[in-house]
Design an enzyme around this catalytic site. Structure first.
Site, mmCIF file in Angstrom:
data_model
loop_
_atom_site.group_PDB
_atom_site.id
_atom_site.type_symbol
_atom_site.label_atom_id
_atom_site.label_comp_id
_atom_site.label_asym_id
_atom_site.label_seq_id
_atom_site.Cartn_x
_atom_site.Cartn_y
_atom_site.Cartn_z
ATOM 1 N N PRO A 635 10.555 -0.024 5.608
ATOM 2 C CA PRO A 635 11.702 0.339 4.765
ATOM 3 C C PRO A 635 11.267 0.904 3.426
ATOM 4 C CG PRO A 635 11.462 -2.048 4.867
ATOM 5 C CD PRO A 635 10.499 -1.484 5.863
ATOM 6 N N VAL A 640 6.708 -2.185 -0.191
ATOM 7 C CA VAL A 640 5.762 -2.516 0.880
ATOM 8 C C VAL A 640 5.023 -1.271 1.366
ATOM 9 C CG1 VAL A 640 6.891 -4.629 1.654
ATOM 10 C CG2 VAL A 640 7.657 -2.431 2.568
ATOM 11 N N SER A 642 5.802 2.065 1.951
ATOM 12 C CA SER A 642 6.286 2.980 2.988
ATOM 13 C C SER A 642 5.626 4.346 2.842
ATOM 14 C CB SER A 642 7.805 3.119 2.892
ATOM 15 O OG SER A 642 8.190 3.604 1.605
ATOM 16 N N ALA A 645 2.057 4.233 4.299
ATOM 17 C CA ALA A 645 2.112 4.218 5.766
ATOM 18 C C ALA A 645 2.398 5.615 6.305
ATOM 19 C CB ALA A 645 3.178 3.229 6.240
ATOM 20 N N ASP A 687 -2.844 0.549 -1.514
ATOM 21 C CA ASP A 687 -1.818 0.737 -0.480
ATOM 22 C C ASP A 687 -2.382 1.492 0.719
ATOM 23 O OD1 ASP A 687 -0.305 -0.392 -2.440
ATOM 24 O OD2 ASP A 687 0.928 1.364 -2.831
#
Length: 998
Positions: A635, A640, A642, A645, A687
């Site tokens: 999300p 987190v 995103s 990723a 990250d």
């Protein structure tokens, strides 16, 4: 008009109109017209020109008062809102002079003996009415607290009081008369829905065309981007043969080419719209409602930073009334494919269009004291719902009595959906093994991941729709995905998870040790390459190449699932030659500018940026066209990672498709360049490293200098980590994160300067002083020299020990410093990814102190994880997390929502320890870049802890109205997953039972 309604009691209405655009004024006209028809007196408070009202209402009972008591949104151009300028202008217009405005308006309302105050949708009007003892009503489809809340997240929390004040003003309103295309408006307690407010047609289609000198056989396009000068250059070749364009707004008549006709500023646009074949413009309530009512196909270009738009846009598309044009094609004149698409639409809105009449009757009833039956909003609707956590978490589906489908679609688009991010992105037509077996996996392994199986099922379903073997209804994004690939050719798939920041967080850019856990939720990216001559081009991309006359050239086309969750474009395309200048890659600055020019498509920088970085850093030459499909369950805006990723999955898939062998660590380093230099977000490295190099159920331990992986730390079996989303959208590109990073680098520069000065002035006495009490000897002096020399060349803040910070530098650092003063004294802060604004003041002491102490806390945390199992171990780990959380707050990166979650954990911990000697939950902290997002929680790995996490989730919902998403579980990074190479399984190779099932 005076003859009608003469036998009824004459009422006095004070009608306030916001200063944002003509759309509000034009719909107010329709309501006011009916009030005057009923014999009442209406005083309109507006900044709009008189002709907007007097051209349709000729009555002595209409009074226009030219006063502006709010400003709406400030536009940088016809399509872009300047968020910071909007907040600053509202502050100047309505906040600073608030007391005098209220006094003036109260006196005026009493002087005209108003029976009712109506607002569209001026906040302070509701407060003035309350102070004057008069009932007030709002008539609108959106409210400014919802709009400005998004601006506050971008501009910084120091403007948050504006949203608080607006929500409080609206709370004085007795009733909301809500128009179709509405946004969440939680400050209002009671709601009555009315039909569209639409101005009536005055002339027939034939009369309008005759007045314009345009025949019936000519196709008419209305070009309507409001009154904001855009500086665009319109050219005759933009129009296909047989078309004429009617230009509304601020364009100078003398600048128009042939077949473009300038309309007068006071033209009655409903007549023009009803006589035309389609409209090209930006979405506002006036254009939206009249396009629906007159079934006029609407080609729209997204407007940046205005949260009203998704709700109007999705209602347009729901009724087959809208076609989206990308901004680049608007400006370069590639209009033909969009005009053809618009003419093929079959608009189907059959709802009411008499909202002006219905609203006026409700206003009459309220003015005489009648109570109107309204749809009570179910559930607790406290004012703090509206002002504590911001509007990204409002408007829970099912809260309102009747939720139309268009609302749910738009609600998702601005991130209001409360479904699990995983559930929200799972394919609704998952058919399991049959669909997965439609692909032959040539390379790689599913590794048993359900999300990867679901992604392949989605691909298979989209493929089936092309071959006519799927009866499943597909959304717009699935149809785009189905047309993206050549399903006979190979497809490469990569997977990269998000990350839960256990310890380290923003200290990564200062060289700290960090501990990161990859999440269960992941992003999948599918890539296919093809020769330009065989590539399936979208119509507008084909038109662009034909216009350039260059023949087939390499093109990048991207489809992003879940685009509606973030109010961004579904698709993106570009010629790969746009990345080149004279055969060499363009600069990072030019690449960043390329993507920033259209914010609705800026998201593509995270994906396309990986291709550019491979060109720039590794010299990769991309001779083939590339098709990319993005499907992420990580999300956005939750802290987190995103974006990491997405970058890591994209680069991994692109590298696999082109046969590039890049280590996971180097993938992460390259992806950081994407985010720093192409996207322009000043993130650290942790990250991307966690997403690329992490392993399931382990913490990646890394010293960010720049990316030294120490190894993987096993999470003890008795310990578990969770993440709980606060609902407040987080962005590393936001002002607060960037300011804190700048403050830390400013602090490092000051420390280095202080150390250099001490070296120059050092004596044996000074050496003793700065090493602590002790003998004054040459040996001590030499030690002082060495320490100060190291500190004078300090490369990372985290290399400064905490005791040295306390002993020498901590009290000497300024708490704040103006950017201008710092630049004059120190010239620069030596950070390549942020820029000091000489107009701003920056916190220095707290942002500098945080990473120095955080590095120490993370080292202690890592050591404690391997200590003997005990309650003291868990208590100490939890205490370190609490310390980290409050250090974030000292830097200005805390929020009410994340603080609330930490307090709930503390309360749960206190109750447990008072009942027994052992606890279950032990600590919590804000994660990542702070300013919202997710809270990480540590606890004992047991059923009781899981139950308490659910209790916290429910308590948070009870307090805020928002049910937070819980992150639980882990999965491996992209390096461990590798990649999948897929090929469509020939139908004859499927098992007979599967073919029969198909």
């Amino acid at each position: 008009m005076d003859a009608e309604g003469a036998d009824r009691r004459r009422l006095v209405f004070a009608y306030y109109v916001t200063g944002h655009g003509f759309g509000h004024a034009t719909r107010v006209v329709e309501v006011v017209r009916h009030l005057i028809l009923a014999g009442h007196e209406v005083h309109v408070v507006t900044g709009s020109p008189d002709f907007v009202f007097t051209s349709q209402i000729d009555s002595p009972r209409l009074f226009l008062r030219k006063v502006l008591v709010d400003c709406g949104a400030v536009q940088a151009d016809a399509l872009t809102v300047d968020r910071l300028a909007s907040l600053e202008k509202y502050s100047q217009t309505a906040v600073l002079p608030r007391a005098s405005i209220l006094a003036t308006e109260v006196d005026w309302l009493r002087s005209i003996k108003a029976n009712l105050v109506v607002s569209d949708v001026v906040p302070i009007a509701c407060k003035a009415a309350a102070d004057a003892g008069i009932r007030s009503v709002c008539v609108t489809n959106f409210s400014w607290d919802f709009i400005y809340a998004e601006y506050v997240m971008a501009a910084g929390s120091h403007h948050s009081s504006i949203v608080w004040q607006i929500a409080e003003d609206y709370s004085h309103c007795e009733l909301l008369i809500r128009l179709p295309g509405y946004c969440p408006m939680p400050a209002f307690q009671d709601v009555i829905d009315v039909p569209l407010v639409v101005r009536k047609i005055m002339k027939s289609k034939e009369e309008v065309r005759k007045d314009l000198g345009v025949g019936e056989d000519v196709k008419l396009l209305v070009f309507n981007f409001g009154g904001q000068p855009a500086g665009w250059s319109l050219k005759e070749e933009f129009l296909p043969p047989g078309w004429v364009c009617l230009v509304c707004g601020a364009t100078d008549k003398k600048d128009l080419p042939p077949r473009f006709i300038k309309l007068e500023k006071d033209v009655y646009t409903p007549d023009v719209m009803a006589a035309s074949d389609c409209m090209l413009g930006k979405i506002g309530y006036g254009t939206f409602s009249e396009a629906l009512a007159y079934k006029l196909p609407f080609i729209f270009v997204r407007r940046d930073y205005f949260n009203e738009e998704p709700f109007l846009r999705n209602m347009l598309e729901f009724y087959k009334n809208g076609v989206e044009m990308i901004r680049r094609d608007l400006l370069t004149g590639h209009w033909k494919p969009y005009l053809e698409r618009a003419l093929s639409l079959n608009p189907c809105y059959e709802g009411g269009t008499n909202g002006g009449e219905v609203a006026s009757q409700i206003l009459e009833d309220l003015a005489v004291g009648k109570a109107c039956a309204s749809d009570k909003i179910s559930g607790a609707r406290r004012l703090r719902d509206a002002i504590i956590l911001g509007y990204q978490l409002q408007g829970v589906p099912g809260r309102d009595v009747h939720i139309p489908e268009w609302y749910s679609l738009a609600e998702n688009e601005v991130g209001l959906s409360k479904a699990s991010p995983v559930e929200a992105t799972q394919p609704s037509n998952f058919l399991g093994i049959r669909q997965i077996q439609e692909f032959e996996i040539i390379h790689g392994d599913l590794q048993g991941f359900p999300d990867t199986q679901n992604f392949l099922a989605t691909l298979a379903s989209d493929m089936d729709s092309i071959f006519g073997t799927s009866a499943t209804h597909h959304t717009r994004e699935h149809m785009a995905a189905a047309a993206l690939f050549n399903w006979q050719e190979e497809i490469f798939v990569a997977r990269a998870p998000g990350r839960l920041d256990v310890m380290g967080g923003i200290a990564d850019y200062s060289g700290s040790l960090v501990l990161q856990m990859p999440t269960r939720e992941a992003c999948h990216v599918a890539v296919q390459i093809s020769h330009p001559s065989k590539h399936k081009l979208w119509k507008h991309a084909l038109a662009r190449q034909e216009t350039n006359g260059m023949g087939p050239t390499p093109v990048l086309q991207i489809v992003s699932f879940g685009s509606e969750l973030s109010n961004r474009g579904l698709t993106f395309d570009m010629d790969l030659s746009d990345f080149l200048d004279g055969g060499e890659p363009i600069s990072y600055e030019k690449a960043r500018t390329y993507f920033a020019r259209d914010p609705s498509q800026k998201w593509a920088a995270y994906v396309a940026g990986t291709i550019f970085v491979l060109m720039k850093e590794l010299g990769v030459c991309f001779e083939n066209s590339i098709s990319i499909l993005v499907h992420s369950a990580v999300p956005e805006g939750k802290g987190v990672s995103s974006s990491a990723a997405l970058e890591v999955a994209s680069m991994s898939a692109v590298a696999a498709a082109h046969g590039l062998s890049i280590t996971p660590k180097n993938v992460a380093l390259l992806c950081q360049k994407v985010e720093n230099y192409v996207v322009g977000a000043p993130c650290g490295i942790m990250d991307q490293m966690a997403s690329a190099c992490g392993e399931a159920n382990k913490l990646l331990a890394m010293i960010c200098q720049p990316a030294e992986v120490l190894g993987l730390v096993e999470i003890p079996s008795h310990i578990q980590f969770w993440g709980i989303d606060s609902g407040i959208r987080h962005s590393v590109g936001g002002t607060d994160y960037g300011s804190v990073r700048i403050g830390a680098f400013m602090g490092r520069k000051i420390i280095k300067s202080m150390a250099s000065s001490l070296l120059l002035n050092i004596s044996s006495e000074n050496g003793s002083l700065y090493l602590g009490n002790g003998p004054n000897s040459d040996e001590v002096e030499d030690s002082a020299d060495e320490i100060l020399e190291a500190e004078a060349s300090l490369d990372y803040l985290c290399n400064l020990p905490t005791h040295r910070f306390e002993a020498v530098y901590g009290t000497e650092l300024p708490e704040y410093m103006a950017g201008k003063e710092f630049l004059e004294k120190y010239l620069g802060h030596d950070d390549s990814v942020t820029v000091i604004d000489d107009r701003c003041s920056y916190a220095i002491r707290a942002p500098t102190k945080h990473p120095i102490y955080e590095n120490f806390r993370v080292k202690a945390f890592k050591s404690l994880l391997t200590a003997a199992t005990s309650d003291d171990q868990l208590t100490s780990l939890g205490e370190l997390m609490y310390q980290c959380h409050y250090s974030y707050s000292a830097c200005g990166l805390g929020t009410t929502g994340t603080d609330k979650l930490v307090e709930l954990v503390q309360g749960m911990q206190l109750r447990e320890t008072s009942l027994s000697s052992t606890g279950t939950l032990y600590g919590a902290k804000i994660t990542g870049g702070g300013s919202g997002g997710t809270v990480c929680i540590i606890g004992r790995n047991c059923m009781r802890s899981s139950q308490q996490i659910l209790q916290i989730q429910q308590k948070y919902k009870n307090a805020t109205g928002f049910l937070p998403y819980v992150f639980e579980g882990s999965s491996p990074g992209a390096g461990k997953f590798g990649y999948l190479k897929l090929r469509r399984t020939p139908p004859e190779a499927l098992r007979p039972s599967l073919r029969q099932e198909s």
